[in-house]
Design an enzyme around this catalytic site. Structure first.
Site, PDB file in Angstrom:
ATOM      1  N   LYS A  64       8.024  33.228  25.424  1.00 18.59           N
ATOM      2  CA  LYS A  64       8.396  34.113  26.514  1.00 18.59           C
ATOM      3  C   LYS A  64       9.913  34.161  26.703  1.00 18.59           C
ATOM      4  O   LYS A  64      10.469  35.189  27.079  1.00 18.59           O
ATOM      5  CB  LYS A  64       7.717  33.625  27.790  1.00 18.59           C
ATOM      6  CG  LYS A  64       7.524  34.741  28.757  1.00 18.59           C
ATOM      7  CD  LYS A  64       6.962  34.262  30.061  1.00 18.59           C
ATOM      8  CE  LYS A  64       7.356  35.268  31.127  1.00 18.59           C
ATOM      9  NZ  LYS A  64       7.446  34.662  32.435  1.00 18.59           N
ATOM     10  N   LYS A  76       9.448  31.114  16.792  1.00 22.47           N
ATOM     11  CA  LYS A  76       8.074  31.177  17.301  1.00 22.47           C
ATOM     12  C   LYS A  76       8.009  32.163  18.467  1.00 22.47           C
ATOM     13  O   LYS A  76       9.006  32.365  19.176  1.00 22.47           O
ATOM     14  CB  LYS A  76       7.583  29.785  17.707  1.00 22.47           C
ATOM     15  CG  LYS A  76       8.070  29.332  19.039  1.00 22.47           C
ATOM     16  CD  LYS A  76       7.433  28.028  19.451  1.00 22.47           C
ATOM     17  CE  LYS A  76       8.113  27.511  20.699  1.00 22.47           C
ATOM     18  NZ  LYS A  76       7.513  27.754  21.960  1.00 22.47           N
ATOM     19  N   LYS A 114      17.223  23.687  24.659  1.00 18.19           N
ATOM     20  CA  LYS A 114      17.332  24.316  25.979  1.00 18.19           C
ATOM     21  C   LYS A 114      18.605  23.912  26.712  1.00 18.19           C
ATOM     22  O   LYS A 114      19.170  24.697  27.457  1.00 18.19           O
ATOM     23  CB  LYS A 114      16.099  23.992  26.829  1.00 18.19           C
ATOM     24  CG  LYS A 114      14.863  24.701  26.307  1.00 18.19           C
ATOM     25  CD  LYS A 114      13.676  24.568  27.235  1.00 18.19           C
ATOM     26  CE  LYS A 114      12.491  25.334  26.668  1.00 18.19           C
ATOM     27  NZ  LYS A 114      11.262  25.137  27.425  1.00 18.19           N
TER      28      LYS A 114
HETATM   29  P1  TYM Z   1       3.569  25.801  27.060  1.00 20.23           P
HETATM   30  O1  TYM Z   1       3.150  26.204  28.422  1.00 20.23           O
HETATM   31  O2  TYM Z   1       4.940  26.185  26.620  1.00 20.23           O
HETATM   32  O3  TYM Z   1       2.565  26.360  25.996  1.00 20.23           O
HETATM   33  C1  TYM Z   1       1.174  26.185  26.149  1.00 20.23           C
HETATM   34  C2  TYM Z   1       0.556  25.927  24.788  1.00 20.23           C
HETATM   35  O4  TYM Z   1       0.768  27.035  23.920  1.00 20.23           O
HETATM   36  C3  TYM Z   1       1.310  26.556  22.686  1.00 20.23           C
HETATM   37  N1  TYM Z   1       2.191  27.592  22.128  1.00 20.23           N
HETATM   38  C4  TYM Z   1       2.043  28.134  20.915  1.00 20.23           C
HETATM   39  N2  TYM Z   1       1.135  27.918  19.942  1.00 20.23           N
HETATM   40  C5  TYM Z   1       1.258  28.655  18.812  1.00 20.23           C
HETATM   41  N3  TYM Z   1       2.232  29.572  18.617  1.00 20.23           N
HETATM   42  C6  TYM Z   1       3.168  29.812  19.567  1.00 20.23           C
HETATM   43  N4  TYM Z   1       4.114  30.741  19.373  1.00 20.23           N
HETATM   44  C7  TYM Z   1       3.092  29.078  20.790  1.00 20.23           C
HETATM   45  N5  TYM Z   1       3.836  29.071  21.919  1.00 20.23           N
HETATM   46  C8  TYM Z   1       3.276  28.148  22.730  1.00 20.23           C
HETATM   47  C9  TYM Z   1       2.078  25.300  23.070  1.00 20.23           C
HETATM   48  O5  TYM Z   1       2.300  24.467  21.951  1.00 20.23           O
HETATM   49  C10 TYM Z   1       1.154  24.695  24.091  1.00 20.23           C
HETATM   50  O6  TYM Z   1       0.107  23.966  23.456  1.00 20.23           O
HETATM   51  N6  TYM Z   1       4.778  20.955  27.541  1.00 20.23           N
HETATM   52  C11 TYM Z   1       3.665  21.903  27.454  1.00 20.23           C
HETATM   53  C12 TYM Z   1       2.744  21.845  28.661  1.00 20.23           C
HETATM   54  C13 TYM Z   1       2.272  20.466  28.983  1.00 20.23           C
HETATM   55  C14 TYM Z   1       1.331  19.718  28.230  1.00 20.23           C
HETATM   56  C15 TYM Z   1       1.196  18.486  28.934  1.00 20.23           C
HETATM   57  C16 TYM Z   1       0.565  19.979  27.086  1.00 20.23           C
HETATM   58  C17 TYM Z   1       2.676  19.699  30.032  1.00 20.23           C
HETATM   59  N7  TYM Z   1       2.033  18.521  30.004  1.00 20.23           N
HETATM   60  C18 TYM Z   1       0.323  17.496  28.472  1.00 20.23           C
HETATM   61  C19 TYM Z   1      -0.288  18.980  26.619  1.00 20.23           C
HETATM   62  C20 TYM Z   1      -0.411  17.749  27.315  1.00 20.23           C
HETATM   63  C21 TYM Z   1       4.227  23.314  27.356  1.00 20.23           C
HETATM   64  O7  TYM Z   1       5.317  23.571  27.796  1.00 20.23           O
HETATM   65  O8  TYM Z   1       3.357  24.238  26.872  1.00 20.23           O
END
Ligand code: TYM
Length: 328
Positions: free
Chosen positions: A198, A195, A113
């Site tokens: 968005k 992957k 990023k």
């Molecule tokens: P975020 O908001 O980007 O995504 C939410 C969850 O969706 C999963 N994910 C996917 N799984 C499979 N295939 C894909 N193409 C795909 N795109 C997204 C992500 O792996 C995630 O599980 N940093 C985290 C949010 C967060 C978090 C935390 C998670 C903040 N604090 C503490 C766990 C524990 C994030 O940006 O997820």
């Protein structure tokens, strides 16, 4: 008594997509039957990329509605909004002192990023993100963190931080592990080497809010292969079919792919119908929930109280260990 504690979060960045669903949210719903679960809307994590302040609150409520419409039950799972619990920021600021900054510069997501920007121009929140995530996790002492595989490195860092802290101040944190679904990485429709996300753009993703016509149109443009089901795009569509259609239908297309008789136009049509049918009740429930924002706010307020009672205990223990509060 529930066997283990589970915690995970999702950023409120607008529409969630089927990657978020199959990699995380669907698993949350299944886990809440058997475990003590904390699921939160990671709004403080949604500030390090471009965002529109006028939309953010609506996106927080939208994500809360999506959680519940997809099957999270506020009476079984603790559902809350991260920024409403000061303990997350307090623990993050504290933990930042016990991790070398080099660990943060090495994070793949940071490099991706920040990589396109001139040295020093990436915002500090992007670098600091995994520390906040470690605080999110360690506050609740979960055994498992259900996430897609793009978050593995962040969960690993939370283990590193916990380890550094424990070594210096004595046993304080358990070491959380990731929990994956069978689909920890759903791929983009248009570029199946990446992957689904968005940031790639709307046509790369199938959103949970997409109406049937949009799903059909996006799938009609999806990349496949020359007809043997071995291309990354075709595999991704077959995987989606496995998760959204009935077993027999998925098997029929798998067989056709092996026999090299698969017709991708049929696959796409069948998949579009299956996904639309699957999402319809979720979309209807979400619309009903969003029609009553006061009720959603009440649920989130109750979740915050429950979560905070756990978070405060951890924070007090940490403050005691590092000498910011009197010992026992
Ligand atoms: P975020 O908001 O980007 O995504 C939410 C969850 O969706 C999963 N994910 C996917 N799984 C499979 N295939 C894909 N193409 C795909 N795109 C997204 C992500 O792996 C995630 O599980 N940093 C985290 C949010 C967060 C978090 C935390 C998670 C903040 N604090 C503490 C766990 C524990 C994030 O940006 O997820």
């Amino acid at each position: 008594m529930p066997a283990t504690t589970i915690l995970s979060g999702i950023r409120p960045t607008g529409n969630l997509h089927v990657g978020n669903y199959l990699g995380a949210l669907q698993n949350f719903v299944q886990l809440q039957d058997r475990h003590e679960c904390f699921f939160f809307i990671a709004d403080l994590h949604a500030l390090n990329e471009q965002f529109d302040a006028k939309e953010k609150y609506a996106q927080v409520l939208d994500t809360a509605a999506t959680f519940i419409a997809a099957g999270l039950d506020p009476s079984r799972s603790t559902i809350f909004v991260q920024s409403r619990l000061p303990a997350h920021a307090q623990l993050a600021v504290t933990l930042a002192n016990f991790i070398p900054v080099g660990y943060l510069f090495r994070m793949t997501q940071y490099k991706e990023k920040a990589g396109k920007q001139a040295q020093g121009n990436a915002n500090a929140g992007l670098l600091y993100y995994p520390v906040l995530m470690a605080a999110d996790i360690l506050l609740y002492q979960p055994t498992f963190v259900p996430v897609g595989d793009d978050q593995d490195q962040h969960v690993e860092l939370s283990r590193d931080i916990a380890g550094f802290f424990n070594k210096r101040f004595g046993p304080t944190f358990g070491l959380p592990k990731t929990l994956h679904t069978e689909t920890p990485r759903v791929m983009s429709l248009l570029d199946p080497t990446k992957k689904m996300s968005k940031t790639l753009g709307g046509n790369h993703c199938l959103n949970l809010d997409d109406p049937p016509a949009v799903i059909t149109k996006k799938l009609s443009r999806a990349v496949t292969d020359t007809g043997d089901g071995t291309g990354a795009g075709a595999k991704n569509l077959l995987l989606l079919l496995e998760h959204f259609a009935d077993h027999d239908t998925a098997q029929r297309f798998q067989r056709a792919a092996k026999e090299k008789t698969i017709r991708y136009a049929d696959l796409k049509q069948t998949l579009a119908r299956a996904i639309s049918d699957y999402l319809k009740p979720i979309q209807e429930k979400k619309t009903a929930l969003l029609a009553n924002p006061d009720h959603l706010e009440e649920l989130l307020a109750a979740g915050a109280v429950r979560a905070d009672s756990v978070a405060q205990k951890t924070l007090s223990a940490v403050f005691q260990k590092i000498g910011l509060r009197p010992g026992d």
